[in-house]
Write a protein that holds these residues in place. Structure first.
Motif: not given
Ligand SMILES: [Fe+2]
Length: 254
Positions: A79-81, A43-45, A135-137, A6-10, A192-196
């Motif tokens: 979106c991740e605010f 994606p981040h905002f 997100a990521h407590v 539910i949370h990643c930056h692909l 995962s909060d995967a970025h790269d």
């Protein structure tokens, strides 16, 4: 099982996540190898840091969606605010993106934010009918206290932990703390909060294998499929009072 991240930056070129189409495709392949079949792309905002236009996000999202379909993954847009004072107004004016158009809002804070700041901000969202997902407590210094996380969960905040923290990427103390939160049933989502492809890679496969051994298949299904289903079906999965009471009673007996 429809494992969901539910949370990643692909999505490439929209934040500090994937930096090319090639990288996005390889990340999707890794997610698929991990058993992931649904992804909410977030994606981040953050004002003055990440303010990619919705139009640009949408166009790169469509390309990511197509590539994901080719490897057998369904995608959704979120979106991740980062917390900021105008967030609520932006959400009301539909300038901000909730998770797949639901009432769920993925939100991050600064690591050093005071607990009161975090709690009050989340309370405002709840009071306005949103369901915040923290997100990521594990990242917030003032949330490294089980009772505070409990307080947020009892308010109706959904709690997300990064798989990397459970795998020890942030050190043994944070790992132990996150497993304690799992033991106390305070976690709703693991992502995962995967970025790269280097530092923050997809990693749900490892954690699912571990989690199945430690907690059993029913728990894994709840965290990776049933709770995400609530977002995707736009349902409120806030615990009701009975469940909260049962949990408190169970804890009192420990
Ligand atoms: Fe993130």
């Amino acid at each position: 099982m429809k494992v969901t991240d539910i949370h990643c930056h692909l999505i490439p070129y929209v934040d500090d996540g994937a930096s090319s189409f090639e990288e996005m495709k390889r990340l999707l392949k890794m997610e698929h190898d991990d058993g992931v079949r649904r992804i909410i792309l977030t994606p981040h905002f953050r004002p003055e840091v990440f303010e990619t236009s919705p139009r640009k996000i949408k166009s790169y999202y469509e390309l990511t969606k197509k590539a994901a379909k080719e490897v057998g993954i369904r995608t959704y847009l979120g979106c991740e605010f980062y917390r900021y004072s105008g967030l609520l107004e932006n959400l009301k004016e539909k300038k901000g993106k909730t998770m797949h158009g639901s009432k769920y809002v993925l939100i991050e804070f600064a690591p050093q934010d005071l607990f009161q700041t975090i709690r009050n901000f989340l309370y405002e969202l709840l009071a306005n009918g949103y369901i915040p997902i923290l997100a990521h407590v594990e990242r917030y210094l003032e949330c490294r206290d089980r009772e505070r996380v409990q307080e947020l969960a009892d308010m109706g905040v959904r709690i997300q932990v990064n798989a990397g923290a459970l795998l020890g990427k942030q050190g043994i103390r944070i790992k132990q703390y996150c497993w304690k939160l799992i033991e106390e049933d305070l976690i709703d989502f693991i992502a995962s909060d995967a970025h790269d492809l280097k530092r923050r890679k997809p990693n749900l496969g490892k954690i699912i294998r571990k989690m199945e051994k430690k907690k059993g298949k029913a728990y894994v299904k709840r965290i990776f499929e049933e709770n995400p289903d609530m977002i995707l079906k736009k349902l409120d999965n806030r615990r009701n009072a009975d469940e909260t009471n049962q949990r408190n009673e169970a804890r009192a007996e420990l």
